[in-house]
Design a protein around this motif. Structure first.
Motif, PDB file in Angstrom:
ATOM      1  N   HIS A  33       1.516   3.992  -3.132  1.00 11.88           N
ATOM      2  CA  HIS A  33       1.217   5.398  -2.873  1.00 11.88           C
ATOM      3  C   HIS A  33       2.444   6.282  -3.131  1.00 11.88           C
TER       4      HIS A  33
ATOM      5  N   TYR B  68       1.676   8.602   4.879  1.00  8.98           N
ATOM      6  CA  TYR B  68       1.381   8.795   3.459  1.00  8.98           C
ATOM      7  C   TYR B  68       1.787  10.175   2.959  1.00  8.98           C
TER       8      TYR B  68
ATOM      9  N   LYS C  39       0.826  -1.207   0.000  1.00  9.60           N
ATOM     10  CA  LYS C  39       0.000   0.000   0.000  1.00  9.60           C
ATOM     11  C   LYS C  39       0.863   1.261   0.000  1.00  9.60           C
ATOM     12  N   ILE C  40       1.869   1.318   0.864  1.00  6.76           N
ATOM     13  CA  ILE C  40       2.702   2.521   0.925  1.00  6.76           C
ATOM     14  C   ILE C  40       3.624   2.605  -0.291  1.00  6.76           C
TER      15      ILE C  40
ATOM     16  N   TYR D 225       2.407   3.922   7.517  1.00  3.46           N
ATOM     17  CA  TYR D 225       1.297   4.838   7.769  1.00  3.46           C
ATOM     18  C   TYR D 225       1.539   6.286   7.341  1.00  3.46           C
TER      19      TYR D 225
ATOM     20  N   PRO E  35       6.340   9.317   2.716  1.00  2.52           N
ATOM     21  CA  PRO E  35       6.693   7.898   2.856  1.00  2.52           C
ATOM     22  C   PRO E  35       8.183   7.702   3.164  1.00  2.52           C
TER      23      PRO E  35
ATOM     24  N   ASP F 170       2.470  11.701  10.120  1.00  2.00           N
ATOM     25  CA  ASP F 170       1.021  11.606   9.937  1.00  2.00           C
ATOM     26  C   ASP F 170       0.275  11.976  11.214  1.00  2.00           C
TER      27      ASP F 170
END
Length: 448
Positions: free
Chosen positions: A66, A309, A62-63, A307, A312, A132
């Motif tokens: 992104h 985002y 996912k990261i 986490y 990164p 974040d």
């Protein structure tokens, strides 16, 4: 965020009311995010290695996907031929290039986030970065789990030791974290009385802070209090939570032998992509895989935040050297710090590295019976200046205690009244000569 509202209110009301607010559960301070992380941490306690690998791969993917939205990562991954990499195993992750502090610094204008922070710069290479909005919920959920090893609850008040050169009072209460912050910069006899008053009345069971700061305070205290008072501290304090610095052997020996107080060390950093905790009274770290992904490659410790985002950090090089124990699928199960930050060494005449711990490894730190701290800087290969701090100067045979004959190095020895510290109060092992040049007034003896 409710924690900000609580914090703002807390600064405007008396301490005795604040102590009532300190009982507010963290789920109300940091919201659903704290609850979710607590639940995840509990579930992960039952996972096997395959379960952890599935979690890592899912969140890493996912990261990774992104990150391609940022010009820096897009260009880097295209150049390295991994832009379209399909990550199915931990081995696939190793195909992705490492990210350095300098690369992030050079591209900081591309990133954004809820918090803007700066690393401590102990390595001589500080970094400004974004974090974040859930970083503190995640942080506290994991630390509460780690500290529970010694029966800690958020309702337990603790002493936090800081060394700040300001006019702040000796003890002040921080209700948001239920901590009594002790400023160790300048301590009077009246302050010692205040310390014992809070220790006993508030039933303090835990210390927290840099190892060097707690060590300094206890060394000072030991010469000022009675055996009965010392026994009171030993009886009441269940554990020291060491943070940020790697506790050196002489500090560990002092805590165990002089005070008989347990310690628990966590490995973490401002970047918030790596967290690991050792067991009580040892330095073998167990990664918190729900916090971030830890890797070892060629002795280097790498970290990835799942986490963050807005900025990164993927396969981020921490500049710490480790020795890791891994599972069959390559998952880091535990690790030990071989050398904290790769700048903690100097070069001999042949250009070979001499690590800080090599100086007193074979003598079991005998020199620390006579000194407070040992720091160094190097301007030229084969020439190293040792900075030895002693509150009261005593003549000692440094070449013998450090076995200079073993090293192909010309040593210069400078005795200081106090060690050189960072703005946050840390005592770095390797110091910047420019910092030293500005503190000539601390010299009490100099020998070539």
């Amino acid at each position: 965020m409710i924690s900000k509202i609580i914090s703002g209110v807390g600064k405007r009301i008396p301490d005795f009311i604040n102590r009532k607010f300190a009982k507010i559960p963290f789920k109300f301070r940091h919201g659903q995010s704290y609850v979710d992380f607590k639940k995840l941490i509990h579930e992960a306690s039952f996972w096997n290695d395959d379960d952890i690998e599935k979690f890592v791969i899912f969140h890493f993917n996912k990261i990774f996907q992104h990150a391609k939205k940022f010009k820096f990562y897009k260009s880097k991954y295209e150049k390295e031929g991994v832009y379209n990499l399909n990550i199915k195993t931990l081995a696939d992750i190793k195909k992705i290039p490492i990210v350095t502090r300098q690369e992030l610094r050079d591209n900081i204008d591309q990133f954004d986030g809820h918090y803007y922070e700066k690393t401590g710069g102990t390595s001589g290479n500080p970094l400004f970065l974004y974090l974040d909005q859930n970083v503190w919920a995640r942080e506290w959920a994991h630390y509460h789990k780690i500290w529970s090893k010694v029966d800690f609850s958020y309702t337990n008040a603790k002493f936090v030791f800081k060394r700040e050169n300001n006019k702040d009072k000796f003890i002040k209460y921080d209700f948001e974290n239920n901590e009594y912050i002790i400023n160790t910069f300048e301590i009077t006899d009246k302050d010692i009385k205040k310390f014992f008053n809070v220790l006993i009345k508030k039933d303090i069971k835990y210390f927290r802070g840099f190892p060097s700061t707690i060590y300094d305070f206890l060394r000072f205290l030991e010469n000022k209090i009675s055996d009965t008072q010392k026994a009171t501290i030993t009886r009441l304090i269940k554990c020291c939570f060491f943070s940020s610095e790697l506790p050196l052997p002489h500090i560990i020996n002092y805590m165990n032998n002089s005070w008989n107080i347990d310690f628990l060390v966590c490995y973490g950093h401002t970047e918030a992509c790596v967290l690991a905790a050792a067991g009580v009274n040892n330095l073998n770290y167990i990664p918190e895989h729900t916090y971030g992904y830890i890797e070892e490659e060629n002795g280097q410790l790498l970290g990835t935040s799942y986490y963050n985002y807005g900025m990164p950090l993927i396969r981020y090089r921490t500049d710490d050297l480790i020795s890791a124990q891994k599972s069959k699928n390559g998952l880091v199960k535990s690790f030990e710090i071989v050398q904290g930050r790769v700048l903690d060494f100097f070069f001999d005449r042949k250009g070979l590295k001499v690590y800080y711990l090599d100086l007193f490894y074979d003598t079991d730190g005998e020199i620390f019976k006579y000194i407070d701290y040992l720091q160094f800087f190097q301007e030229n290969k084969g020439q190293t200046t040792l900075l030895i701090s002693q509150k009261v100067y005593k003549e000692i045979d440094v070449p013998s205690l450090l076995e200079f004959k073993k090293f192909d190095v010309d040593f210069k020895i400078i005795f200081l009244k106090e060690p050189l510290r960072t703005k946050r109060g840390k005592v770095p092992l390797r110091v910047d000569k420019l910092v030293y040049d500005n503190l000539k007034n601390e010299i009490i003896n100099e020998r070539g």
